[in-house]
Enzyme design. Structure first.
Site, PDB file in Angstrom:
ATOM      1  N   LEU A  15      -5.427  -0.336   5.030  1.00 43.47           N
ATOM      2  CA  LEU A  15      -4.191   0.424   4.816  1.00 43.47           C
ATOM      3  C   LEU A  15      -4.461   1.906   5.028  1.00 43.47           C
ATOM      4  CD1 LEU A  15      -1.871  -0.895   1.992  1.00 43.47           C
ATOM      5  CD2 LEU A  15      -1.419  -0.449   4.394  1.00 43.47           C
ATOM      6  N   HIS A  16      -4.768   2.267   6.280  1.00 45.09           N
ATOM      7  CA  HIS A  16      -5.019   3.671   6.591  1.00 45.09           C
ATOM      8  C   HIS A  16      -4.246   4.106   7.806  1.00 45.09           C
ATOM      9  CE1 HIS A  16      -7.676   5.341   3.706  1.00 45.09           C
ATOM     10  NE2 HIS A  16      -8.161   4.137   3.545  1.00 45.09           N
ATOM     11  N   ALA A  17      -4.044   5.417   7.893  1.00 43.10           N
ATOM     12  CA  ALA A  17      -3.396   6.030   9.047  1.00 43.10           C
ATOM     13  C   ALA A  17      -2.154   5.257   9.479  1.00 43.10           C
ATOM     14  CB  ALA A  17      -4.386   6.205  10.173  1.00 43.10           C
ATOM     15  N   PRO A  19      -1.250   1.883  10.036  1.00 40.05           N
ATOM     16  CA  PRO A  19      -0.681   0.794   9.228  1.00 40.05           C
ATOM     17  C   PRO A  19      -0.087   1.328   7.919  1.00 40.05           C
ATOM     18  CG  PRO A  19      -2.854   0.186  10.044  1.00 40.05           C
ATOM     19  CD  PRO A  19      -2.650   1.615  10.405  1.00 40.05           C
TER      20      PRO A  19
ATOM     21  N   ARG B 126      -8.799  11.018   4.884  1.00 36.12           N
ATOM     22  CA  ARG B 126      -7.473  11.303   4.317  1.00 36.12           C
ATOM     23  C   ARG B 126      -7.444  12.703   3.704  1.00 36.12           C
ATOM     24  NH1 ARG B 126      -7.317   7.156   6.707  1.00 36.12           N
ATOM     25  NH2 ARG B 126      -6.995   8.783   8.232  1.00 36.12           N
TER      26      ARG B 126
END
Lengths: 92, 559
Positions: A15-17, A19, B126
């Site tokens: 669940l990064h960037a 998606p 992030r």
């Protein structure tokens, strides 16, 4: 009506960037309150990109989704699609 | 041996030689103790978020066009971080306690940046994303201008603590020789962008990079992951030699034998050699504005003649398409009396000025062009910008004939070049058959054509989405232009950004374009894309693409 589902993550990025962005966007597009988290653990608000990425969910992990609202079923369908489609086949 | 060598992680297997320019986007926060108007600060924050969102959407689209969809996706993540309710609540609460908006933003992001910074891999990335979003908001709130990375001197090597995706997307591979950063790894966004742009880059060089001073000559060796500070002659030579790696020198054709000319857009003489080195078959658009800007009086005929002749000599076996002066109400030139217009893009620009207020300038330019056509090695083609009517075209052709007669009277060597029209206005699309009957070629300028067909200013972020040449309206305009050109025995090229996107090469070849002209950096990629295209299949796909109704259907058709 509260609906619930547990999904195994397919995209390599977890669940990064991309998606994650599509995931949060889908939540915001539906009339439902959604929370997400590990199968046995605390849930976080799914409309927060920060909360969703902080879950650190990777490829192969399971994610529990709880939705409440008129579009609960629809949002879970869409989220499941995003979570089970390889990233290069994902479309907004 | 270099005076010193720093080691980091190479991002691209390429080397670049250039001069250090430090990029330090410092943001100064206002005094935190200043008493604030809560209502006003809340509005300022809301406005900053709106503007940031519009910027991000625009950068996403520009990156998708220039670099690729995958790389553009990072901007979607940024939009979601920008709109995160957790951040918004924290900022608003803090403003209501009397904190200035900029500090409230700094605090709210700071908590999460720290949280992500302590983690590994993707989580740490992030933190970079949040920093990027925070700095964007702070810049908007503090009124700080962004350092213009898009306008660096040729041969710059950008050095920075870190480069955000937005920073990296601004770098022009045609002028920037590479970049190097203190932080970052192979999978950092900056590194990924560098690879997509084929830009030499080394990341993660550590604190030692801070000792390299502005103006130093360096080699960015992306292959070895090194920065050579003060390289010796052999190292400089090696870096230069490596710049033209995967170039296809010969002309290319589709797998079933249709030849497509792949040319470069050139804006200054210094770009000619690099374009040839990248395998460009010719110049599809030579902008002549550089001759007229940044000076106190117009260039004389000889200066223009020499410049154009040099371009023709650089491409002895190719074609050079020179666009006559294209200047409009949005640029200021001291010796020209340019009007202030309410809608400069719909005003006196391009051929409109050349026919009337700048007619003398136009005549001088045409004489220079005709002389160069006779003396230069390559084949000269002259094209008129922003033509909307047949009358304009006929007047322009007459000016060419007059220039030829004038030179003949004086016994000066000259040659009448092939003539063409740049198709940028909807009128030119509708009149393409009439134009094609009167000239040798048409060249579609997709940037302006898209702007005029969609009635969407490309500088206006609010309508950035409409400024996309893959909207069916634009694709149909292109298809129609090509059809009319061919029916009237004119060849047709394209010289907008779209031409340089290998993802749409099949579509463009299928639509029947004979030539594609682009920024030199993408010439090798497009040549590969052409040779991988099967013309007959591309034609069928393009026919379908001309019939779809929506942009998403179009994207499906061409995928």
């Amino acid at each position: 009506m509260s609906e619930e589902r547990t999904v195994e993550i397919v995209p390599e990025a977890g669940l990064h960037a991309r998606p994650a962005a599509l995931f949060v966007e889908a939540v915001n597009d539906h009339e439902a309150e959604v929370e997400a988290g590990p199968p046995e653990g605390d849930l976080v608000p799914a409309q927060s990109m920060i909360a969703v990425t902080s879950l650190g969910v990777g490829e192969g992990d399971e994610l529990r989704l709880v939705a409440d609202g008129p579009e609960a079923e629809a949002v879970l369908d869409e989220l499941e699609r995003i979570l089970t489609t390889p990233e290069d086949e994902l479309e907004a | 041996m270099a005076a010193s060598t720093l080691t980091g992680t190479g991002a691209t297997p390429r080397s670049g030689l250039g001069t250090v320019v430090w990029y330090d986007p410092e943001i100064t926060l206002p005094d935190a103790d200043e008493s604030v108007d809560v209502e006003a600060e809340r509005d300022r924050f809301a406005d900053a978020v709106d503007t940031a969102r519009a910027e991000l959407e625009r950068e996403r689209d520009a990156t998708a066009e220039r670099v690729g969809e995958d790389e553009a996706a990072i901007f979607d993540a940024h939009i979601q971080f920008l709109e995160d309710p957790t951040i918004e609540e924290a900022v608003v609460a803090s403003i209501e306690e009397g904190r200035p908006a900029a500090h409230a933003v700094d605090d709210a992001f700071g908590v999460h940046i720290e949280q992500f910074e302590g983690m590994e891999g993707r989580m740490a990335e992030r933190a970079d994303d949040l920093r990027d979003v925070r700095d964007r908001l702070l810049r908007l709130l503090t009124g700080g201008d962004r350092v213009n990375l898009a306008d660096l001197p040729e041969g710059s090597v950008v050095l920075a603590e870190r480069l955000t995706p937005s920073d990296t997307a601004q770098l022009d591979p045609e002028t920037v020789a590479g970049f190097a950063t203190v932080t970052g790894g192979r999978t950092s966004h900056a590194a990924i962008f560098a690879r997509s742009l084929a830009l030499p880059a080394v990341v993660g060089l550590g604190e030692a990079l801070n000792d390299v001073s502005e103006g130093t000559e360096v080699v960015v060796d992306g292959d070895a992951g090194e920065l050579l500070v003060g390289p010796d002659e052999a190292e400089r030579e090696a870096a230069r030699a490596e710049e033209g790696a995967d170039v296809v020198e010969e002309s290319v054709e589709t797998s079933d034998g249709r030849e497509i000319e792949v040319a470069a857009n050139v804006g200054r003489p210094a770009e000619l050699e690099p374009a040839a080195a990248r395998g460009a078959d010719g110049v599809g658009l030579y902008r002549t504005e550089f001759l007229f800007l940044d000076r106190q009086s117009p260039p004389d005929e000889d200066e223009q003649y020499e410049t154009v002749r040099d371009a023709l000599d650089t491409f002895p076996d190719g074609r050079v398409v020179v666009r006559t002066l294209d200047i409009g109400g949005d640029k200021q030139i001291p010796y020209l009396d340019l009007p202030e217009e309410e809608n400069p893009f719909l005003g006196e620009r391009g051929i409109r000025r050349s026919l009337d207020p700048d007619a003398e300038l136009f005549r001088t330019q045409l004489r220079a062009l005709l002389r160069a056509a006779a003396d230069g090695a390559g084949e000269l083609n002259v094209m008129f910008p922003l033509v909307a009517t047949v009358e304009e075209l006929e007047a322009a052709i007459e000016a060419v004939d007059d220039a030829a007669a004038d030179l003949a009277d004086r016994g000066v060597d000259h040659e009448r070049p092939s003539l063409g029209v740049m198709v940028e206005t909807p009128s030119a699309v509708f009149m393409a058959d009439e134009f094609a009957r009167r000239v040798d070629f048409l060249s579609i300028g997709t940037n302006d054509l898209t702007q005029y067909v969609m009635a969407a200013d490309r500088e206006n972020e609010r309508v950035g989405d409409l400024h996309d040449p893959t909207h069916p309206g634009v694709v149909r305009a292109i298809g129609r232009t090509v059809e009319q050109a061919h029916a009237n025995d004119a060849w047709v090229g394209m010289c907008g950004e779209m031409a340089g996107n290998p993802d749409v090469t099949e579509l463009l070849v299928g639509l029947g374009l004979d030539e594609l002209s682009m920024s030199a950096v993408t010439v090798p990629d497009v040549k590969v894309a052409v040779s991988e295209t099967e013309y007959s299949a591309a034609r069928e796909r393009a026919d379908s693409a001309r019939r779809v109704a929506t942009r998403s259907e179009l994207h499906e058709t061409i995928q």
